[in-house]
Scaffold this active site. Sequence first.
Site, short mmCIF file in Angstrom:
data_model
loop_
_atom_site.label_atom_id
_atom_site.label_comp_id
_atom_site.label_asym_id
_atom_site.label_seq_id
_atom_site.Cartn_x
_atom_site.Cartn_y
_atom_site.Cartn_z
N GLY A 23 -13.24 -4.08 -0.17
CA GLY A 23 -14.62 -3.61 0.01
C GLY A 23 -15.00 -2.52 -0.98
O GLY A 23 -16.10 -2.53 -1.54
N GLY B 192 -9.71 -9.60 -1.33
CA GLY B 192 -8.50 -9.98 -0.60
C GLY B 192 -8.01 -11.38 -0.89
O GLY B 192 -6.81 -11.61 -1.11
N ARG C 2 0.82 -1.22 0.00
CA ARG C 2 0.00 0.00 0.00
C ARG C 2 0.85 1.27 0.00
O ARG C 2 0.46 2.27 -0.58
CB ARG C 2 -0.94 0.00 1.20
CG ARG C 2 -2.06 -1.00 0.99
CD ARG C 2 -3.03 -0.97 2.12
NE ARG C 2 -4.21 -1.74 1.77
CZ ARG C 2 -5.00 -2.32 2.65
NH1 ARG C 2 -4.75 -2.22 3.94
NH2 ARG C 2 -6.05 -3.00 2.25
N LYS D 253 -19.70 -17.14 0.67
CA LYS D 253 -21.16 -17.01 0.73
C LYS D 253 -21.77 -16.33 -0.48
O LYS D 253 -21.22 -15.37 -1.00
CB LYS D 253 -21.52 -16.18 1.95
CG LYS D 253 -21.21 -16.83 3.26
CD LYS D 253 -21.71 -15.91 4.33
CE LYS D 253 -21.41 -16.40 5.71
NZ LYS D 253 -21.56 -15.28 6.64
P1 AMP Z 1 -14.82 -14.42 0.55
O1 AMP Z 1 -14.22 -13.55 1.61
O2 AMP Z 1 -16.29 -14.42 0.52
O3 AMP Z 1 -14.19 -14.21 -0.81
O4 AMP Z 1 -14.50 -15.90 0.99
C1 AMP Z 1 -13.21 -16.39 1.10
C2 AMP Z 1 -13.22 -17.60 1.99
O5 AMP Z 1 -14.06 -18.58 1.41
C3 AMP Z 1 -11.85 -18.22 2.11
O6 AMP Z 1 -11.43 -18.07 3.44
C4 AMP Z 1 -12.09 -19.67 1.76
O7 AMP Z 1 -11.47 -20.57 2.65
C5 AMP Z 1 -13.59 -19.82 1.86
N1 AMP Z 1 -14.09 -20.92 1.04
C6 AMP Z 1 -13.89 -21.11 -0.27
N2 AMP Z 1 -14.44 -22.26 -0.67
C7 AMP Z 1 -15.01 -22.82 0.41
C8 AMP Z 1 -15.73 -24.03 0.64
N3 AMP Z 1 -15.97 -24.88 -0.34
N4 AMP Z 1 -16.17 -24.26 1.89
C9 AMP Z 1 -15.93 -23.39 2.89
N5 AMP Z 1 -15.25 -22.23 2.74
C10 AMP Z 1 -14.79 -21.95 1.52
#
Ligand code: AMP
Length: 420
Positions: A400, A377, A36, A221
């Site tokens: 974000g 990230g 950064r 999610k």
């Molecule tokens: P996000 O911050 O929404 O991009 O989510 C990233 C997180 O999603 C990472 O820490 C991954 O470990 C988690 N992740 C990715 N695939 C899976 C999965 N199949 N089951 C559980 N967590 C997951």
Amino acid sequence: MKMIDDFNFKGKKAIVRVDFNVPLDKQTLEVTDDTRIRGALPTIRKITGDGGSVILMSHLGRPAGRMEKYSLKPVIPVLEKYLGKKVLFANDCLGEEAEKLAAGLKPGDILLLENVRFYPEEEGKPILPETATEEEKKAAKAELKLKQKELAKKLASYAEVYVNDAFGTAHRAHGTTAVIADYFPEDRKMFGYLINSELAAMDRVLNNAQKPFTAIMGGAKVSDKILLIENLLNRVDNLIIGGGMTYTFIKAKGGKIGNSLCEEDKLDLALKIIEKAAEKGVKLYLPVDSLNGDKFDNSANTSLTPVDAVEDGWMGMDIGQKTIEIFSEVIKNSKTILWNGPMGVFEMEKFSGGTTAIAKAIADATAKGAYSLIGGGDSVAAINKNKLADKVSYVSTGGGAMLEYMEGKKLPGIVAIRGE
Ligand code: AMP
């Protein structure tokens, strides 16, 4: 609004909001990742190169009032190393020390102000005891909003020009990211080079994408990504879905997902996305096979199954080999690629293969002439881990802020300078 390239800073003082919210070593307080800081250098160099002086302001962490462990002091040696000159430091932002140092700046000088979040009015979030009533909270917030204006006005008085280069906080309506812009005339406020390049990368993908345009969405999610997915459905040719959110889609379609991550309250939404994609002629790619673990750990036993036949007691933790091949083929035939979110639990070596393969496919497509934008990230971490940062077109610095901009939201830090 002015463009920084069209402005001559000679003899002018510029107050520049940067994003020096860097990770520090807990023991030594040394900066452990200076990405950064490096991101802000072109803007600083332009101003001093013109013969102007720079007043830098930033936040670091989430201090509740003045807390020394969140001091910006560790940034000084890093800045001095890259700029090859002494950087002045003020222990405060609004006190006599900052005022005096700012007043004494000569052409080429650089002054760093202490963490602006040592002042609660920067964010406008009052620090109150838990026992505070709703009325007390409201009154404290209103009072702080007034103080936020005073902070912005005071900081603005140090300089003749305002430059915002803190993309990572552009989605916040804070004193130094947005309110301060009100105290400068139109032709004395502008974005720095970092924000300019972030905006150019996002606008290229959102409004000027060469086709076929493929978006790859992953992460935990659906609920976190739904607004982005909805906005992208109006723009992309292909939508690839992977990561934890896969299993909500598969369950919604009647598949068996064992103990995989699932948002029960988003099943209808998943079906709606599938329907909407079909309506809009977007090709939606879901995984066909799943690499499962019998516990959420790198030491888990694994099984490879069709994505809709995950046994009870097993959890889908990465995309399988067939899926990797299908996704990679789509990616390699794309001319514009947006990637946000890992394909699996990439933090665990055993389940990082899908994410790595997708990162490589994006790098290959880029080598063949595609434009690729990586944001969020975790996808950025995956790109860096595989040393592919210079093999993709643009790696966004603002998690974000990027997500909100790509969702179609107006970011206060952007609007404050260029209007609607
Ligand atoms: P996000 O911050 O929404 O991009 O989510 C990233 C997180 O999603 C990472 O820490 C991954 O470990 C988690 N992740 C990715 N695939 C899976 C999965 N199949 N089951 C559980 N967590 C997951």
